[in-house]
Design a protein around this motif. Structure first.
Motif, PDB file in Angstrom:
ATOM      1  N   ILE B  98       0.853  -1.139  -0.105  1.00  0.00           N
ATOM      2  CA  ILE B  98       0.028   0.049   0.004  1.00  0.00           C
ATOM      3  C   ILE B  98       1.059   1.196  -0.143  1.00  0.00           C
ATOM      4  O   ILE B  98       0.803   2.185  -0.855  1.00  0.00           O
ATOM      5  CB  ILE B  98      -0.954  -0.055   1.110  1.00  0.00           C
ATOM      6  N   TRP B  99       1.986   1.166   0.945  1.00  0.00           N
ATOM      7  CA  TRP B  99       2.747   2.351   0.780  1.00  0.00           C
ATOM      8  C   TRP B  99       3.441   2.582  -0.412  1.00  0.00           C
ATOM      9  O   TRP B  99       3.391   3.887  -1.018  1.00  0.00           O
ATOM     10  CB  TRP B  99       3.831   2.233   1.908  1.00  0.00           C
ATOM     11  N   SER B 100       3.983   1.547  -1.149  1.00  0.00           N
ATOM     12  CA  SER B 100       4.647   1.933  -2.574  1.00  0.00           C
ATOM     13  C   SER B 100       3.549   2.338  -3.480  1.00  0.00           C
ATOM     14  O   SER B 100       3.882   3.181  -4.204  1.00  0.00           O
ATOM     15  CB  SER B 100       5.279   0.557  -3.003  1.00  0.00           C
ATOM     16  N   GLY B 101       2.416   1.813  -3.466  1.00  0.00           N
ATOM     17  CA  GLY B 101       1.325   2.183  -4.521  1.00  0.00           C
ATOM     18  C   GLY B 101       0.943   3.704  -4.163  1.00  0.00           C
ATOM     19  O   GLY B 101       0.995   4.534  -5.049  1.00  0.00           O
ATOM     20  N   VAL B 102       0.837   4.265  -2.918  1.00  0.00           N
ATOM     21  CA  VAL B 102       0.524   5.645  -2.743  1.00  0.00           C
ATOM     22  C   VAL B 102       1.381   6.434  -2.655  1.00  0.00           C
ATOM     23  O   VAL B 102       1.442   7.378  -3.499  1.00  0.00           O
ATOM     24  CB  VAL B 102      -0.192   5.617  -1.221  1.00  0.00           C
ATOM     25  N   ALA B 103       2.554   5.943  -2.422  1.00  0.00           N
ATOM     26  CA  ALA B 103       3.714   7.082  -2.472  1.00  0.00           C
ATOM     27  C   ALA B 103       4.168   7.200  -3.841  1.00  0.00           C
ATOM     28  O   ALA B 103       4.315   8.402  -4.353  1.00  0.00           O
ATOM     29  CB  ALA B 103       4.850   6.407  -1.630  1.00  0.00           C
ATOM     30  N   ALA B 104       4.248   6.090  -4.695  1.00  0.00           N
ATOM     31  CA  ALA B 104       4.550   6.170  -6.204  1.00  0.00           C
ATOM     32  C   ALA B 104       3.408   7.188  -6.765  1.00  0.00           C
ATOM     33  O   ALA B 104       3.860   8.295  -7.638  1.00  0.00           O
ATOM     34  CB  ALA B 104       4.470   4.914  -6.822  1.00  0.00           C
ATOM     35  N   VAL B 105       2.305   6.877  -6.690  1.00  0.00           N
ATOM     36  CA  VAL B 105       1.297   7.817  -7.055  1.00  0.00           C
ATOM     37  C   VAL B 105       1.303   9.224  -6.702  1.00  0.00           C
ATOM     38  O   VAL B 105       1.163  10.105  -7.212  1.00  0.00           O
ATOM     39  CB  VAL B 105      -0.252   7.113  -6.998  1.00  0.00           C
ATOM     40  N   ALA B 106       1.604   9.565  -5.477  1.00  0.00           N
ATOM     41  CA  ALA B 106       1.707  10.685  -4.964  1.00  0.00           C
ATOM     42  C   ALA B 106       3.052  11.657  -5.835  1.00  0.00           C
ATOM     43  O   ALA B 106       2.762  12.599  -6.267  1.00  0.00           O
ATOM     44  CB  ALA B 106       2.029  10.764  -3.556  1.00  0.00           C
ATOM     45  N   ILE B 107       4.049  10.611  -5.821  1.00  0.00           N
ATOM     46  CA  ILE B 107       5.048  11.540  -6.732  1.00  0.00           C
ATOM     47  C   ILE B 107       4.687  11.625  -8.020  1.00  0.00           C
ATOM     48  O   ILE B 107       4.691  12.787  -8.517  1.00  0.00           O
ATOM     49  CB  ILE B 107       6.404  10.473  -6.592  1.00  0.00           C
ATOM     50  N   SER B 108       4.152  10.606  -8.592  1.00  0.00           N
ATOM     51  CA  SER B 108       3.878  10.895 -10.244  1.00  0.00           C
ATOM     52  C   SER B 108       2.789  11.988 -10.209  1.00  0.00           C
ATOM     53  O   SER B 108       2.861  12.858 -11.295  1.00  0.00           O
ATOM     54  CB  SER B 108       3.308   9.547 -10.895  1.00  0.00           C
ATOM     55  N   PHE B 109       1.874  12.059  -9.481  1.00  0.00           N
ATOM     56  CA  PHE B 109       0.741  13.132  -9.341  1.00  0.00           C
ATOM     57  C   PHE B 109       1.370  14.639  -9.390  1.00  0.00           C
ATOM     58  O   PHE B 109       1.128  15.430 -10.246  1.00  0.00           O
ATOM     59  CB  PHE B 109      -0.125  12.816  -8.133  1.00  0.00           C
ATOM     60  N   ILE B 169       4.212   9.266 -14.441  1.00  0.00           N
ATOM     61  CA  ILE B 169       4.272  10.572 -14.701  1.00  0.00           C
ATOM     62  C   ILE B 169       3.451  10.952 -16.122  1.00  0.00           C
ATOM     63  O   ILE B 169       2.613  11.780 -15.896  1.00  0.00           O
ATOM     64  CB  ILE B 169       5.616  11.107 -14.543  1.00  0.00           C
ATOM     65  N   PRO B 170       3.804  10.358 -17.272  1.00  0.00           N
ATOM     66  CA  PRO B 170       3.056  10.815 -18.486  1.00  0.00           C
ATOM     67  C   PRO B 170       1.587  10.945 -18.119  1.00  0.00           C
ATOM     68  O   PRO B 170       0.870  11.857 -18.780  1.00  0.00           O
ATOM     69  CB  PRO B 170       3.496   9.899 -19.314  1.00  0.00           C
ATOM     70  N   GLU B 171       0.916  10.005 -17.664  1.00  0.00           N
ATOM     71  CA  GLU B 171      -0.644  10.030 -17.610  1.00  0.00           C
ATOM     72  C   GLU B 171      -1.070  11.279 -16.961  1.00  0.00           C
ATOM     73  O   GLU B 171      -2.012  12.211 -17.621  1.00  0.00           O
ATOM     74  CB  GLU B 171      -1.003   8.914 -16.724  1.00  0.00           C
ATOM     75  N   TYR B 172      -0.265  11.718 -16.081  1.00  0.00           N
ATOM     76  CA  TYR B 172      -0.896  13.074 -15.155  1.00  0.00           C
ATOM     77  C   TYR B 172      -0.493  14.222 -16.131  1.00  0.00           C
ATOM     78  O   TYR B 172      -1.298  15.343 -16.092  1.00  0.00           O
ATOM     79  CB  TYR B 172      -0.346  13.276 -14.042  1.00  0.00           C
ATOM     80  N   VAL B 173       0.646  14.227 -16.681  1.00  0.00           N
ATOM     81  CA  VAL B 173       1.264  15.372 -17.549  1.00  0.00           C
ATOM     82  C   VAL B 173       0.126  15.544 -18.619  1.00  0.00           C
ATOM     83  O   VAL B 173      -0.423  16.701 -18.899  1.00  0.00           O
ATOM     84  CB  VAL B 173       2.496  15.169 -18.157  1.00  0.00           C
ATOM     85  N   ALA B 219      -5.866   9.572 -10.295  1.00  0.00           N
ATOM     86  CA  ALA B 219      -4.705   9.082  -9.067  1.00  0.00           C
ATOM     87  C   ALA B 219      -5.453   7.989  -8.256  1.00  0.00           C
ATOM     88  O   ALA B 219      -4.771   6.880  -7.997  1.00  0.00           O
ATOM     89  CB  ALA B 219      -4.549  10.190  -8.186  1.00  0.00           C
ATOM     90  N   THR B 220      -6.659   8.022  -7.942  1.00  0.00           N
ATOM     91  CA  THR B 220      -7.343   7.074  -7.190  1.00  0.00           C
ATOM     92  C   THR B 220      -7.084   5.618  -7.962  1.00  0.00           C
ATOM     93  O   THR B 220      -6.744   4.579  -7.641  1.00  0.00           O
ATOM     94  CB  THR B 220      -8.646   7.128  -6.875  1.00  0.00           C
ATOM     95  N   GLY B 222      -5.015   5.173 -10.316  1.00  0.00           N
ATOM     96  CA  GLY B 222      -3.636   4.819 -10.731  1.00  0.00           C
ATOM     97  C   GLY B 222      -2.969   4.021  -9.501  1.00  0.00           C
ATOM     98  O   GLY B 222      -1.915   3.535  -9.776  1.00  0.00           O
ATOM     99  N   ILE B 223      -3.576   4.140  -8.287  1.00  0.00           N
ATOM    100  CA  ILE B 223      -2.861   3.412  -6.868  1.00  0.00           C
ATOM    101  C   ILE B 223      -2.858   1.886  -7.424  1.00  0.00           C
ATOM    102  O   ILE B 223      -1.960   1.226  -7.295  1.00  0.00           O
ATOM    103  CB  ILE B 223      -3.717   3.741  -5.808  1.00  0.00           C
ATOM    104  N   GLY B 224      -4.140   1.690  -8.092  1.00  0.00           N
ATOM    105  CA  GLY B 224      -4.379   0.025  -8.220  1.00  0.00           C
ATOM    106  C   GLY B 224      -3.041  -0.386  -9.372  1.00  0.00           C
ATOM    107  O   GLY B 224      -2.445  -1.615  -8.923  1.00  0.00           O
ATOM    108  N   PHE B 225      -3.029   0.656 -10.102  1.00  0.00           N
ATOM    109  CA  PHE B 225      -2.073   0.315 -11.093  1.00  0.00           C
ATOM    110  C   PHE B 225      -0.550   0.209 -10.631  1.00  0.00           C
ATOM    111  O   PHE B 225       0.047  -0.657 -11.101  1.00  0.00           O
ATOM    112  CB  PHE B 225      -2.274   1.268 -12.547  1.00  0.00           C
ATOM    113  N   ALA B 226      -0.193   1.040  -9.792  1.00  0.00           N
ATOM    114  CA  ALA B 226       0.797   1.146  -9.362  1.00  0.00           C
ATOM    115  C   ALA B 226       1.402   0.050  -8.313  1.00  0.00           C
ATOM    116  O   ALA B 226       2.300  -0.428  -8.385  1.00  0.00           O
ATOM    117  CB  ALA B 226       1.169   2.628  -8.581  1.00  0.00           C
TER     118      ALA B 226
END
Lengths: 325, 305
Positions: B98-109, B169-173, B219-220, B222-226
């Motif tokens: 969960i941590w790696s999913g949320v943190a990775a999405v937070a960074i890419s977001f 990242i590209p998705e959010y960009v 982003a929500t 995206g967490i699943g994907f991450a």
């Protein structure tokens, strides 16, 4: 008296794939302290582009000012840096837009949007700016200002939103207010209220107003002087009474002729035939010639200058030019 | 008298606002599927936090006497080839996943939103460069790119997380780019310029909040994907090092026992990954329905002038 705002021979161009296109061609305007100047013309005649040029809001890279000058307090606005221009914009020259429904940011409270300009230009604290904003809302005749300041734009009607726009524009007590069709999107009854409000604020704060409109009724109601624009040029300029009593330019006559009258004999409205020429393909002679009832062969070749036909009444037409030449 | 009226008005308007935010929450809670998703996520977070209390076993210490026991009362999900309790390992592993999913999405977001906003607002050469670089990222399959990045940084939990966030990242960009392009032509942006606001203020105070709703939904989801990508990296050995309990790594370790019939070693971590992804996706779907104004009738009460 030196004019407050002076536009001299302004030439604004849009850069297109086919090269620069001149949409404002040699416009002269003078705005004195405390007066209301009407700028009238059809859509696409360059009146909004003129106001955007004054505000320095033309899109960079797509347009440029190719010539002329805009002087405010005898200082050229064109020579100011981006930062200096930001200090002028909203603070000393403010603007009201046509669309009150979309000119407010939907996610911010009304009070915050008014505070924003005050905090930026007057360095007020959040609290001071808020109470000033509430005061402004009260000034523009909004009932229950404390409550409205806490609401979002979608909770207000069009007339209320335009009042909010005016309060944002007037918050910093600007010397010049450019109103770009401020009443076009509103009901007629609300229009009158908004015009009355602008007049009241002008009286109170001594603001000079440049009122851009295509509504001659609004001009007759509010302005002291009128400038009529056609195809990027000024074609006639006069005191408001003089213009309505004795329009000189055939275009102005046409504009007045296409206005419905309540009083007097009923007669058919007279539209001006044709439409504004494209800036890509301007007639070489008088720009109005293709649509003009009084056209002569000379009109198609010779572009008349803007001449003072009588005291305070200028006109750009070959019919009135001969005396001076 | 007046004072009373004024306070009444104040409380009325603040209660109006409460009603509005309560409205969104109610809409969300009325969506049964997104509630199931929320429940799944809450269960996983609770397991991650309470793991040491819930289980008497250690997630790391081998217990050779009990190796490869099938699910039973003492070992709910069975034990692995070192005799470690699978349930315990899954509960401890929830933290990493969960941590790696949320943190990775937070960074890419964050990175993606800022880059997209800049590209969309200023455009020009800078915008083109940003967008073309993003296109390059999108040209690679996400997992392949993540593997390449993780491998080049060197295996580890942090490098896996960086790899997952870079891939996202590209998705959010692109999303933010489109939103900004749309919003920068709005009248309120021009009105902001007309009162003399700086570009940065217009961009981050006026455009960004208006663009957030679809980004939050993205982003929500995206967490699943991450989670999926980071589990894959761990499965491939590009993430945590043994003996740390991580779901992807657990599947990798149990892989060879599928043929010999010890199905529980891979099945339960696999289920864990599936349910956590499902949970985030269900919440994301629910959020999208609630935040999309076209699916809702406007509740703004207009006032007459």
């Amino acid at each position: 008296m030196r004019p407050l705002l002076e536009v001299k021979d302004l030439k604004t161009e849009f850069l297109t794939g086919k090269g620069p296109v001149r949409v404002v061609d040699g416009v002269d305007l003078v705005l004195n302290k405390g007066e209301t100047l009407g700028v009238v013309g059809e859509s696409g005649c360059g009146k909004s582009v003129t106001s955007m040029s004054i505000m320095g809001l033309l899109p960079k890279g797509q347009s440029r000012i190719a010539g002329g000058d805009i002087r405010f307090h005898d200082q050229s606005l064109l020579s100011l840096s981006v930062k200096e221009m930001r200090q002028v914009r909203g603070n000393r020259i403010a603007m009201i837009f046509q669309e009150p429904m979309t000119s407010l940011n939907p996610v911010f409270k009304i009070g915050n949007q008014i505070s924003e300009a005050l905090r930026f230009h007057k360095n007020l604290s959040k609290k001071e700016a808020w109470s000033e904003a509430v005061g402004m809302l009260k000034k523009v005749g909004i009932p229950r200002p404390e409550q409205i300041a806490r609401e979002y734009p979608h909770q207000l009607s069009g007339g209320m939103r335009q009042r909010v726009m005016i309060s944002i524009a007037m918050a910093c007590n600007p010397e010049v207010l450019i109103a770009d069709e401020p009443t076009t999107a509103l009901d007629v009854t609300i229009q009158a209220q908004i015009l009355e409000l602008m007049r009241g604020l002008q009286h109170e704060q001594g603001t000079a107003i440049m009122l851009i409109t295509h509504d001659l009724g609004v001009v007759a109601e509010t302005c002291q002087r009128v400038v009529v624009m056609y195809a990027g040029q000024v074609v006639e300029e006069a005191e408001v009474g003089m213009l309505f009593k004795q329009p000189l330019h055939p275009y102005t006559q046409g504009l007045l002729g296409s206005l419905p009258q309540l009083a007097g004999q009923k007669k058919r409205l007279e539209p001006i035939v044709g439409s504004v020429p494209s800036p890509l393909n301007m007639p070489s002679g008088c720009r109005f010639a293709p649509r003009c009832k009084f056209r002569t062969d000379a009109c198609l070749e010779y572009q008349p200058p803007l001449l003072e036909v009588e005291q305070g009444h200028k006109c750009r037409c070959i019919l009135y030019g001969e005396g001076e030449q | 008298m007046e004072k009373i009226a004024a306070t009444a008005l104040v409380s009325q308007s603040s209660s109006e606002q409460e009603r509005k935010s309560v409205g969104i929450i109610r809409l969300l809670t009325s969506n049964r599927l997104s509630m199931i998703g929320l429940l799944l996520i809450i269960v996983w977070i609770a397991l991650a936090l309470l793991a040491p209390l819930l289980s008497p076993y250690s997630p790391i210490e081998p217990d050779v006497a009990n190796k490869l026991t099938p699910p039973s009362v003492s070992h709910w999900f069975g034990t692995d080839n070192f005799g470690r309790d699978i349930f315990t390992r899954i509960a401890y592993g929830a933290k990493y996943t969960i941590w790696s999913g949320v943190a990775a999405v937070a960074i890419s977001f964050c990175v993606g939103t800022i880059l997209g906003a800049i590209a969309g607002y200023y455009g020009g050469v800078l915008g083109s460069i940003i967008m073309r670089v993003m296109d390059m990222f999108l040209a690679f399959p996400a997992l392949v790119l993540a593997m390449a990045i993780a491998a080049s940084i060197g295996p580890g939990l942090t490098s896996a997380m960086i790899a997952v966030s870079v891939v996202g990242i590209p998705e959010y960009v692109r999303l933010m780019y489109g939103q900004t392009m749309l919003l920068r032509e709005k009248e309120f942006v021009e009105a902001g310029r007309a009162i003399g606001l700086k570009n940065s203020v217009i961009l981050f105070r006026h455009i960004l909040p208006n663009a957030l709703a679809p980004l939050i939904v993205r982003a929500t989801l995206g967490i699943g994907f991450a989670i999926l990508i980071s589990s894959s990296l761990n499965f491939l050995g590009l993430g945590v090092k043994p003996p740390i309990a991580e779901w992807g790594a657990m599947i990798a370790e149990g892989r060879q026992y599928i043929v010999s019939g010890e199905w529980w070693i891979v099945s339960f971590p696999g289920l864990a990954i599936a349910t956590s992804i499902l949970g985030f996706n269900l919440i994301g779907d629910g959020l999208r329905d609630v935040l999309d104004p076209r699916l809702r009738s406007s509740s703004g009460n207009k006032k007459n002038d």
